[in-house]
Scaffold this active site. Structure first.
Site, PDB file in Angstrom:
ATOM      1  N   LYS A  29       9.454   1.759   5.175  1.00  0.00           N
ATOM      2  CA  LYS A  29       9.861   2.958   4.465  1.00  0.00           C
ATOM      3  C   LYS A  29      11.382   3.144   4.563  1.00  0.00           C
ATOM      4  O   LYS A  29      12.050   3.362   3.554  1.00  0.00           O
ATOM      5  CB  LYS A  29       9.124   4.160   5.067  1.00  0.00           C
ATOM      6  CG  LYS A  29       9.162   5.392   4.206  1.00  0.00           C
ATOM      7  CD  LYS A  29       8.229   6.471   4.794  1.00  0.00           C
ATOM      8  CE  LYS A  29       6.770   6.218   4.452  1.00  0.00           C
ATOM      9  NZ  LYS A  29       5.833   7.010   5.224  1.00  0.00           N
ATOM     10  N   ARG A  99       8.802  11.342   9.108  1.00  0.00           N
ATOM     11  CA  ARG A  99       7.711  10.414   8.811  1.00  0.00           C
ATOM     12  C   ARG A  99       7.897   9.104   9.575  1.00  0.00           C
ATOM     13  O   ARG A  99       9.013   8.658   9.793  1.00  0.00           O
ATOM     14  CB  ARG A  99       7.703  10.063   7.321  1.00  0.00           C
ATOM     15  CG  ARG A  99       7.547  11.221   6.417  1.00  0.00           C
ATOM     16  CD  ARG A  99       7.712  10.744   4.988  1.00  0.00           C
ATOM     17  NE  ARG A  99       6.815  11.486   4.129  1.00  0.00           N
ATOM     18  CZ  ARG A  99       6.451  11.117   2.915  1.00  0.00           C
ATOM     19  NH1 ARG A  99       6.901   9.984   2.404  1.00  0.00           N
ATOM     20  NH2 ARG A  99       5.639  11.854   2.209  1.00  0.00           N
ATOM     21  N   MET A 110       0.345   6.596  10.497  1.00  0.00           N
ATOM     22  CA  MET A 110       1.303   7.379  11.262  1.00  0.00           C
ATOM     23  C   MET A 110       1.324   8.817  10.754  1.00  0.00           C
ATOM     24  O   MET A 110       1.002   9.098   9.615  1.00  0.00           O
ATOM     25  CB  MET A 110       2.697   6.755  11.065  1.00  0.00           C
ATOM     26  CG  MET A 110       2.795   5.389  11.673  1.00  0.00           C
ATOM     27  SD  MET A 110       2.810   5.505  13.469  1.00  0.00           S
ATOM     28  CE  MET A 110       1.332   4.610  13.855  1.00  0.00           C
ATOM     29  N   ARG A 353       7.614   0.103  -1.819  1.00  0.00           N
ATOM     30  CA  ARG A 353       7.223  -1.063  -1.008  1.00  0.00           C
ATOM     31  C   ARG A 353       6.459  -2.029  -1.904  1.00  0.00           C
ATOM     32  O   ARG A 353       5.939  -1.647  -2.951  1.00  0.00           O
ATOM     33  CB  ARG A 353       6.361  -0.637   0.181  1.00  0.00           C
ATOM     34  CG  ARG A 353       5.113   0.104  -0.237  1.00  0.00           C
ATOM     35  CD  ARG A 353       4.342   0.662   0.924  1.00  0.00           C
ATOM     36  NE  ARG A 353       3.238   1.495   0.417  1.00  0.00           N
ATOM     37  CZ  ARG A 353       2.501   2.275   1.171  1.00  0.00           C
ATOM     38  NH1 ARG A 353       2.719   2.359   2.468  1.00  0.00           N
ATOM     39  NH2 ARG A 353       1.521   2.992   0.646  1.00  0.00           N
ATOM     40  N   HIS A 473      -6.988   6.635   0.540  1.00  0.00           N
ATOM     41  CA  HIS A 473      -7.043   5.773   1.721  1.00  0.00           C
ATOM     42  C   HIS A 473      -8.081   4.667   1.577  1.00  0.00           C
ATOM     43  O   HIS A 473      -7.801   3.485   1.774  1.00  0.00           O
ATOM     44  CB  HIS A 473      -7.355   6.627   2.958  1.00  0.00           C
ATOM     45  CG  HIS A 473      -7.504   5.833   4.213  1.00  0.00           C
ATOM     46  ND1 HIS A 473      -8.720   5.416   4.684  1.00  0.00           N
ATOM     47  CD2 HIS A 473      -6.579   5.357   5.079  1.00  0.00           C
ATOM     48  CE1 HIS A 473      -8.541   4.740   5.791  1.00  0.00           C
ATOM     49  NE2 HIS A 473      -7.242   4.693   6.054  1.00  0.00           N
ATOM     50  N   SER A 782     -12.532 -37.787  13.141  1.00  0.00           N
ATOM     51  CA  SER A 782     -12.650 -36.467  12.545  1.00  0.00           C
ATOM     52  C   SER A 782     -12.744 -35.489  13.712  1.00  0.00           C
ATOM     53  O   SER A 782     -13.656 -35.580  14.539  1.00  0.00           O
ATOM     54  CB  SER A 782     -13.893 -36.399  11.672  1.00  0.00           C
ATOM     55  OG  SER A 782     -14.017 -35.102  11.130  1.00  0.00           O
TER      56      SER A 782
END
Lengths: 900, 900
Positions: A29, A99, A110, A353, A473, A782
């Protein structure tokens, strides 16, 4: 001693001390705000306290570093200067938001506190200055609530109760609303809000024994403390655990001038994506909520308007946004997720973002950006995450079920994340985790989700919520995982107590099975058949680029022609592991023959039983060779201990006894005799071939006979016979000689020339340690990293459930970063593999080296295998594209490293 | 092409081409004959065909190398020249014996043919020359029998039947003996022997379709063939397997001029040891049989006279023997095992080799030889074999049982090998092996033993035979193993069919338990209590020398003060592994407390249960610290998975449920929940401490509290707390910190200063691979090679019984030379240990490194551990002396290597 270290970075007035590259220091941010400020976007002023402070805070026993206080003070003064207001000024106060912002996006994790700086005096100044007393007291009441609940941990319900009581007792009475009609928050008047503010302050005093802080600096430090503490809060730790986030400093704290979206109809707040995060389409996509503040959009409380609606209603604002969108996409060369607030028709960018997107959108956007000349092909390949590939194959409802679609449809919500899912309904994250641990598929149904639910969301097949929009959310978190999600299903009524939900006349209880169609938002009250959807063209293009870039080959683990066929379509070039024992379960006749072999008393009897299996195995191998025409097929000789095939129940034993015409007690005795204390370390793999060479002979006979028959039909066969569980060169040589004797005899009989190979699994530590010797006879290795992990770590995968979770848990033992059965333990098992690669090549420089454990389809592991020089990885068909991509990404990363 | 390689070595006339050093080429017998010839002893002439020929013979598909025939021919002519007789000469024939002789003594394994060279013509020459027609035909009949049965595999019974029939029909009639009286072999007259010879030849012709060979060269090659073939015969292979003999070429063949011990009363044959092979006493010891040939003494057919009897009867001969004895002991500097024949009072030495001896005798002889100045102390130490040390502790009957000794005594035989044994009676080697595989103790009872019985003899606790002397097959083989053995028990009558034996009125059936007292030859029909005997002084002296020579320390694995005490007496300097979990089984109260801990639902309940265990554990540790005063005690925290302590039966579960006052179904559910698929790789070791830290805390509390209390009493304590099953440095650091927190707190409370250490087991491959990291915090490593072997080889010791025997079997897979659970797998597991040693020392140069697996008490492994620089080994008390000795032998070997 003066501490000269810089802990605070200022931004505002088109100048910023930080920039977009300082993400790890300023958080996503903070870096975004600084970068947006630099490139001239409208950003409110503010400053960022670095993630380093968070780290030092926890390191030093919750003490801030020296000098921080002074730096915060100085930056605050600077902010006051450019805004022209002072924090706590009783005439015209500066308000700020506080924030969090970690280097990696952690939605909702947060805490945020808005309107900080209000007190009994400044609230009046704000009222005067805005000429809106109601707005000022509403802001004050929100601030007290947020500060008390998040910074001081006072239970939110205490405030909610007061709020609701006031609404009911005062507002309802004042407005004369009937009891069944809801009172809206906006119905409260100034006096009622003032009363609420007083009551809120009383709660605060009652709970903490002190007055609500009137000193704005005390408020500010209280908020900063709260943000930092939330970094180590349970839900944040849980999120990092699920998302495997570690090795980052901590969170930053952003202190930013408040702008108000809730100042009436010319104000608002919004969240948008510069492209459609579900389809990847190049359209502007988002929600805008008029007269709302802060997190109202994200929390999904009211249903917002779409951007095209905004376009119609407020073209000026929309145009401002479109300009920002263009500027940001060109600047960041990626799709962006934006948060903004409009205060009286003026746009403020609050966050920017890289946007989370659906798996499909990942491919579409990356491909389009290449076409638009914004990124290179290599960058496009790099941007696809392993989850994107898994997600793109996520199922949709099989369209053949038209009747069922009608019959079982019960309602719909917002199509938040595409894909479909079926499972049992659960109503809590806890229950979801419990059932998932028992291998149950579950659908998590919630009114709305919150960060506490992340664990349960992760294990669920799909998520259904009653409220929220596409940026809520639930939607954002599920999209990151490519997990089917339907939100905002208004008709959904959940009764958590009764553990049921209703949609109209339909009642669904916990444990009932439902199907979600996340692509359309439809809900069905049954388990529908799902199928794999059509892939976007961009998928094929990007995978083609990946194949051009990668150097390591990708094969598949497949035991049947069907699997082999599917894997070829997914890009596998050959079979790296064909497990022959699964074929024994193919039919009643086969399992009876293998059981007859197990209970045989003599070599002769055993050979007779094996002779019955021979034609089956030969047919199996013909099918596999045919489906893998041109490509190598590595066939592993029987591996599991015989007791896995033995008849376990009395009924099964009776049946076998009757068939063989011998006493059931003899069968039971033999089955008992086969039991092992530690089957993983028991009589299995090549140890069976050492003690029962006739099993090896039958299998080799089947393989080479099938190869001859295919070859005669013009199919190009490359059989590679793989001996499992080898620990010694003598052991390998003994068996390899037997393989060659049988194989050469059959080739001679058939007069066919086929260049078959004989090699081994390296799956026991001793084999890795002595790989140089074993390579004298083995033409290929292998790495069986599943077993190699079990032995090297002394850890049974089946039994590790009782302690491994604690070993991985960041808050508990935190011993492993990843589950070593998912992502290869590079330090331990990886070191052994590396050692064996070097030793093997020393003896036989052209030895073919691959891996066929689960790790062969896990992105980080594939990169590791590429880095130590394996020739190929082999994995289950659906993971083939993951491996192809990871292999390409490894080459790109290597190239970058070389340049730097 | 001429092959110039020398395949045949001549000896005779005081000159020999070979010598005693060429044992691997000429075999023990051939080298002995050559050496005896060289030093002037009376040895008949002859020649030895080398072991290399045996090797080439089997390598080249049973073809002899070029040139061999010519060399044999040439040497035979040479022998004829020095003897003055010709093979097959009808007037005065040379007769030869043909015998095997491998580099390592393998008693009775190889076939022997005597009197070769006789045919229908030469038998008459022999008769004339010896003026003893009966002797000549008796020799001929023996030759035909031996040649037919051993070289041509015609069943011996066919000849025995004819022989017995003739005795019965002719001799008995002629002598007029009653039916119940036995006819002796010596009763046969010449005519009867002639008739037998004819009948024998007829059997030969009938069986093989050709005449018995009259050509002596054909006879000779037939015999040589037979010797070589016997090298790969089943019984020889079995013996090498049991004795772990490999990497030797093959057997040699000795062709030697016949001398006759059966030419009347002035002739005879004997076997003797230059010292007593049982006690080691410096006395001449052996048997002499008058008028007997060849293997009669060894086979134990007649009971011979002792040497002191011979001394009285024939002092001249005895003196010749005493001279030979002295010459040989001084020459070989060791006790010798001799075979000789006396032909008409002239002594001929037929064989000479280092004599097998009892464990006790090994010490006594080695010590005496040092005192006599014949060997150095280092040589004495080198001569003690691991078996000698084990054997010297073999039990004797506890002398407290005087009453029982009287009550259960049933008879006695010859005390062939000392020590005592108890077990169930079995009458066949096969049955012995079967029962031993089921962990039963058995006593093998046979009329006489033969090489076919070696496997059964090896697994038996003791051996009892009806016939034979102290040099019989049974005695010699058993002595080599230090295994209790009684022979020549004439009163013993065995009925193999009824599976029982009688001694007088006592009848003992298969499965009945008996006790043998090999030191006195007594037999008891019950299981008596055994105890450890007093050790000879020479044991203490030699062990003292060993301790002076060795550099690596030897500790013990001990879980109780009693074990610790015993181990100190056996020379242990400290405890390398104290397993705390065994203590939990100490009493009903303890096991109930641990079970209560297991079923606990919460940390609180678990802590309550653990609090009950705390005083017990504290007492245990006090006892151990006291008994190990001055020495370090390494205590391992709980290791096994909890289900090992859980109540398994419904009764046990009920009892616990009642005690805890909870439902039995809850207990059952918890027990079920604890079950594991692969417990070896499951929730155990430090994983328990990670998930249940309160267990670790209780144990550390007990250890340090005990240490404090002991310290206050003046006992010098050196506690070392060992965390098992570590795989990662973070895991170790997490637990080590917990250990230190608890320990330091208790030390502080007690105001005591004790320098405790915290370290780890290295028993999982990952720990070895990451030993450098782990050494950052670990103050010591103890290699747990038991588990490390299981993990590194991916092989569960408990389950390996189904395939590991084939892996070790020389005739089958032959993958491992030794059982890797007995003697450390140096290439695999050993390499890991070595790696960890280097890594550990890189991080922490003074780290203390040891081993506490079973291998710490196995001779070869101890030498390996010394060679890679471990500081100590730790083993079970009884193996402490083995480790001490092996450690010294390693230093001696190293010194020799450095010199050479």
């Amino acid at each position: 001693m003066v501490n000269n270290k810089k802990y605070v970075y200022f931004f505002g007035n088109k100048i910023a001390e930080g920039n977009g590259d300082l993400k790890s220091l300023l958080g996503g941010k903070g870096a975004g705000l600084a970068e947006m400020t630099r490139i001239g976007l409208p950003v409110p002023g503010g400053f960022t306290i670095t993630t380093e402070v968070c780290n030092l805070f926890f390191k030093n026993n919750n003490q801030y570093p020296d000098g921080l206080e002074e730096q915060v003070e100085r930056n605050l003064r600077n902010l006051e200067k450019i805004v022209g207001k002072k924090l706590g000024d009783p005439e015209d106060p500066l308000l700020v938001s506080v924030r969090s912002g970690a280097p990696i996006s952690m939605p909702g994790m947060m805490e945020t506190i808005l309107n900080l700086g209000l007190n009994d005096a400044s609230v009046q100044g704000l009222a005067k200055k805005t000429q809106n007393e109601r707005f000022a007291y509403d802001a004050y009441r929100r601030f007290i609530l947020m500060y008390s609940s998040t910074a001081k941990n006072i239970a939110r319900e205490k405030f909610d109760t007061i709020f609701e009581e006031t609404k009911d007792a005062k507002t309802r009475a004042r407005l004369g609303l009937p009891a069944d009609k809801k009172v809206a928050d906006t119905d409260l008047n100034t006096d009622e809000l003032k009363e609420i503010v007083e009551k809120f302050k009383a709660v605060y005093k009652n709970e903490l024994g002190e007055d609500f802080p009137q000193d704005p600096m005390k408020q500010l430090w209280g908020a900063i403390d709260a943000v930092f503490h939330s970094w180590m809060g349970e839900k944040a730790v849980k999120y990092r655990e699920v998302e495997k986030i570690s090795n980052i400093y901590g969170t930053a704290v952003n202190v930013v001038q408040m702008v108000f979206g809730n100042m009436g109809e010319t104000s608002g707040t919004g969240v948008c994506f510069t492209r459609d995060p579900n389809t990847g389409e190049n359209v502007f996509y988002g929600d805008y909520l008029v007269n709302a503040q802060g997190e109202d959009v994200v929390a999904g409380i009211r249903t917002p308007m779409k951007l095209d609606e905004l376009h119609k209603k407020n073209a000026g604002l929309y145009d401002q946004l479109v300009n920002v969108r263009k500027k940001l996409e060109h600047h960041y060369r990626d799709m962006q997720d934006l948060e903004f607030t409009v205060e009286d028709n003026k746009l403020y960018m609050l966050q920017c973002r890289s946007g989370k997107r659906s798996p499909k959108a990942s491919f579409v956007i990356a491909y389009d950006l290449v076409q638009e000349g914004l990124i290179s092909k290599e960058e496009a390949v790099e941007r696809i995450k392993p989850n994107d590939i898994e997600g793109i194959f996520y199922p949709v409802i099989d369209p053949s079920q038209k009747e069922q679609l009608k019959e079982f449809y019960i309602g719909h919500g917002i199509d938040a994340v595409p894909g479909a899912a079926t499972g049992k309904v659960v109503f809590s994250a806890k229950r979801a985790e419990e059932l998932a641990a028992q291998k149950e598929k579950v659908i998590l149904v919630r009114k709305e989700t919150s960060p506490e639910d992340v664990g349960g969301m992760h294990v669920a097949q799909g998520i259904l919520t009653a409220t929220g929009g596409k940026t809520s959310h639930a939607a954002v978190v599920a999209r990151g995982w490519g997990k089917c999600c339907i939100v905002g299903c208004g008709v959904l009524e959940i009764d958590y107590d009764k553990k049921q939900f209703t949609i109209g006349k339909h009642t669904i209880k916990e444990g009932d099975e439902i199907t979600l169609d996340g692509s359309h938002g439809y809900i069905y009250k049954t388990t529908l058949k799902l199928c794999i959807p059509e892939l976007p063209q961009s998928y094929y293009e990007i995978m083609k680029w990946a194949d051009e870039i990668r150097k390591i080959n990708v094969k598949t683990n497949a035991d049947s022609p069907e699997d082999a066929e599917a894997a070829r379509k997914l890009g596998a070039k050959g079979i790296g592991l064909c497990r022959t024992e699964h074929m024994f379960f193919g039919s009643e006749e086969r399992i009876m023959a293998i059981q007859e072999m197990i209970v045989a008393d003599s070599v002769e009897e055993r050979k007779n039983a094996l002779a019955k299996l021979l034609p089956f195995q030969t047919e199996d191998f013909k099918g596999i060779f045919t489906s893998m025409n041109h490509y190598p097929v590595t066939i592993r000789l029987i591996d599991p201990p015989l007791h896995e095939f033995a008849p376990q129940t009395p009924e099964q034993q009776k049946k076998l006894a009757d068939k063989l015409n011998i006493g059931v007690e003899k069968i039971a005795a033999r089955v008992h005799q086969l039991k092992e204390t530690n089957p993983m370390l028991g009589h299995r793999g090549c140890r069976l071939a050492v003690t029962y060479p006739e099993i090896l002979e039958m299998q080799v006979r089947a393989i080479i006979t099938a190869a001859c028959e295919c070859s005669k039909k013009g199919i190009e066969v490359h059989p590679e016979i793989m001996i499992p569980l080898i620990i010694d060169i003598k052991e390998f040589h003994l068996l390899e000689s037997k393989v060659r004797t049988v194989a050469d005899e059959i080739l001679k009989q058939n007069n066919v020339s086929i260049a078959y190979k004989v090699g081994t699994m390296i799956e026991i530590p001793r084999a890795a340690l002595l790989a140089d010797e074993i390579a004298e006879y083995a033409e290929f290795f292998s790495f069986g990293t599943n077993d190699l992990t079990q032995m090297t770590l002394g850890m049974s995968r089946d039994d590790s459930g009782k302690f491994l979770p604690e070993y991985i848990d960041e808050k508990k033992a935190a011993i492993f970063h990843d589950d070593p059965f998912q992502s290869i333990d590079q330090k331990g098992v990886g070191a052994l593999v590396k050692m064996a690669v070097q030793k093997g090549r020393t003896t036989r420089p052209d030895i073919n080296l691959g891996v066929c454990g689960e790790h062969g389809g896990e992105s980080v592991s594939v990169k590791f295998f590429a880095s130590i020089g394996l020739n190929y990885v082999s994995c289950s068909p659906l993971r083939v594209p993951i491996a192809r991509l990871a292999a390409a990404q490894y080459e790109i990363e290597k190239k970058k490293l070389r340049k730097s």
